[in-house]
Design an enzyme around this catalytic site. Structure first.
Site, PDB file in Angstrom:
ATOM      1  N   HIS A 194      10.607 -15.242 -14.503  1.00 16.10           N
ATOM      2  CA  HIS A 194      12.065 -15.361 -14.562  1.00 16.10           C
ATOM      3  C   HIS A 194      12.431 -16.567 -13.699  1.00 16.10           C
ATOM      4  O   HIS A 194      11.835 -16.767 -12.634  1.00 16.10           O
ATOM      5  CB  HIS A 194      12.677 -14.090 -13.980  1.00 16.10           C
ATOM      6  CG  HIS A 194      14.114 -13.841 -14.344  1.00 16.10           C
ATOM      7  ND1 HIS A 194      14.806 -14.581 -15.265  1.00 16.10           N
ATOM      8  CD2 HIS A 194      14.992 -12.899 -13.904  1.00 16.10           C
ATOM      9  CE1 HIS A 194      16.039 -14.102 -15.374  1.00 16.10           C
ATOM     10  NE2 HIS A 194      16.182 -13.098 -14.557  1.00 16.10           N
ATOM     11  N   LYS A 241       0.829  -1.210   0.000  1.00 18.21           N
ATOM     12  CA  LYS A 241       0.000   0.000   0.000  1.00 18.21           C
ATOM     13  C   LYS A 241       0.863   1.260   0.000  1.00 18.21           C
ATOM     14  O   LYS A 241       1.885   1.324   0.660  1.00 18.21           O
ATOM     15  CB  LYS A 241      -0.916  -0.007   1.226  1.00 18.21           C
ATOM     16  CG  LYS A 241      -2.238   0.644   0.933  1.00 18.21           C
ATOM     17  CD  LYS A 241      -3.236   0.302   2.010  1.00 18.21           C
ATOM     18  CE  LYS A 241      -4.596   0.815   1.623  1.00 18.21           C
ATOM     19  NZ  LYS A 241      -5.603   0.374   2.560  1.00 18.21           N
TER      20      LYS A 241
END
Ligand code: NAP
Length: 399
Positions: free
Chosen positions: A175, A113
């Site tokens: 990845h 946040k």
């Protein structure tokens, strides 16, 4: 757009898109005995029926999967009961998240946040409490948990994320970095989940812009765990859903090694070093900045590299003067022989984890962005790149 472009550029370690153009002429849809047996043993007969293709890449036959194999209606049906919890909204989170959303998938974002990504997500129309949550909350909601935090952050947050993962979820990466170098990252995927990878061969910005143009990024996919027997099929479908045009199979290990190697080599580090060396020698021999830049970078990027990209190296040679051609033919083996040992060292450094260690150590520092910015400032202030700024302004389309 007001989004934090600077932060995205800083974070984006793969700004160079290595698009591999499939030459139609190179396609020899063949079925040698070995290929037929691969098909028979292939990941899923269902996929075979969808039209996977065997392409002869310069003598080696590989299987590729295309967007045509997964039309949108099929994707919507295939993922109708799924929720994609996409963790992180940096370069890839942005590109993959918006493409999934535009493809009609049920997506929720997990972002810390009030960071740069949280604000960027709101600007892009994600709504707190509806499809934008804090990381832990989003992980709990997903049937797919797409870990698109930066590689250093994947390692830092793993102890929080791992306990939240539950049976039935699919864990996704873009990845191979975190699981392959688990001795350094401590990211050890649970054995009872499907664990898959789709790695777009370009930045998240490109993933998004190609999708919007109706095109698609090239991606690789790999499977780490296949507990359901459907991990391959899920990867191929998800690759298309995030905006891939065509997908080839790899392993987590090969993905991470080729990727770290490529970006340190021809895609970024190597080419930058070569530009600098050539420019400096020209300057030391009395050539003006504009002449040195034009002969090193501008002609390369504006005239010759686009020909290589579009039609191939042989075509580029053919399009140049006989004098240029003769010289290049004589000198390329000299460059190749001088550089090959450097590439061998680089590959070894990638494979043995040195590059991963360096990346984790650097990118985990609290002030890594400031440090990175200082290094980028050094590049920005180099004569060659200051000259480039002026040369670009002189392009007629920029007047
Ligand atoms: N970028 C590329 O071109 C590219 C290409 C192919 C694959 N990949 C792979 O895709 C994955 C994502 O890479 P990326 O380049 O998209 O990452 P990125 O742009 O660096 O995004 C980083 C994200 O991680 C969040 N983050 C960082 N530290 C955090 C922490 N401690 N806790 C919670 N969130 C944190 C950031 O949020 P804040 O804004 O709040 O900091 C941001 O949303 C990586 O595995 C990467 O190797 C990248």
């Amino acid at each position: 757009m007001l989004r934090s472009q600077a932060a995205r550029l800083i974070c984006n370690s793969r700004v160079v898109t290595a698009k591999r153009t499939l030459s139609l002429a190179a396609r020899a849809v063949s079925a040698t005995p070995s290929v037929r047996s691969t098909m028979a043993r292939g990941p899923s007969p269902l996929v075979a029926a969808r039209g996977l293709k065997q392409i002869n890449f310069g003598g080696t036959v590989e299987t590729v999967y295309e967007r045509a194999d997964w039309p949108r209606e099929k994707l919507l049906d295939y993922f109708k009961n799924d929720t994609f919890a996409l963790i992180g909204y940096g370069s890839q989170g942005y590109g993959q998240g918006l493409n999934l959303r535009d493809n009609g998938m049920n997506v929720v974002l997990g972002v810390r946040k009030n960071g740069a990504s949280w604000k960027a997500a709101i600007e892009d129309g994600w709504v707190p409490g509806e499809n934008l949550f804090e990381v832990e909350e989003a992980v709990k909601k997903g049937t797919y948990v797409m870990n698109l935090l930066s590689d250093a952050a994947q390692s830092e947050t793993w102890s929080t994320i791992k306990p939240l993962l539950k049976k039935g979820q699919t864990l996704y990466f873009s990845h191979g970095f975190s699981p392959v170098f688990s001795d350094l990252t401590h990211v050890v995927p649970p054995k009872d989940l499907d664990v898959i990878l789709v790695a777009p061969k370009g930045s998240g910005r490109t993933v998004r812009s190609l999708f919007k143009e109706g095109r698609g990024i090239n991606s690789s996919y790999a499977v780490w765990n296949d507990v359901t027997g459907k991990a391959h099929e899920k990867s191929q479908a998800l690759a298309v859903a995030i905006g891939s045009g065509y997908v080839y199979q790899t392993t987590f290990e090969k993905e991470v090694n080729s990727d770290l190697y490529g970006e340190r080599g021809c895609l970024m580090g190597g080419i930058h070093g070569m530009f600098l060396a050539q420019y400096e020698v020209l300057r030391e021999n009395g050539h003006s900045p504009s002449e040195s830049f034009n002969e090193t970078v501008e002609e390369a990027t504006q005239s010759l590299y686009p020909l290589v990209g579009k039609y191939g190296m042989d075509y580029m040679y053919d399009a140049c003067s006989t004098t240029a051609r003769r010289g290049a033919l004589d000198w390329y083996p000299i460059f190749k022989n001088a550089l090959k040992p450097v590439f061998q060292d680089l590959y070894a450094s990638t494979k043995n984890g040195t590059e991963t260690k360096r990346s984790l150590e650097f990118n985990s520092q609290p002030d890594y962005r400031e440090k990175l910015e200082a290094e980028l400032q050094t590049i920005r202030s180099m004569e060659i790149w200051r000259v480039g700024k002026e040369v670009r302004k002189l392009r007629p389309e920029n007047n």
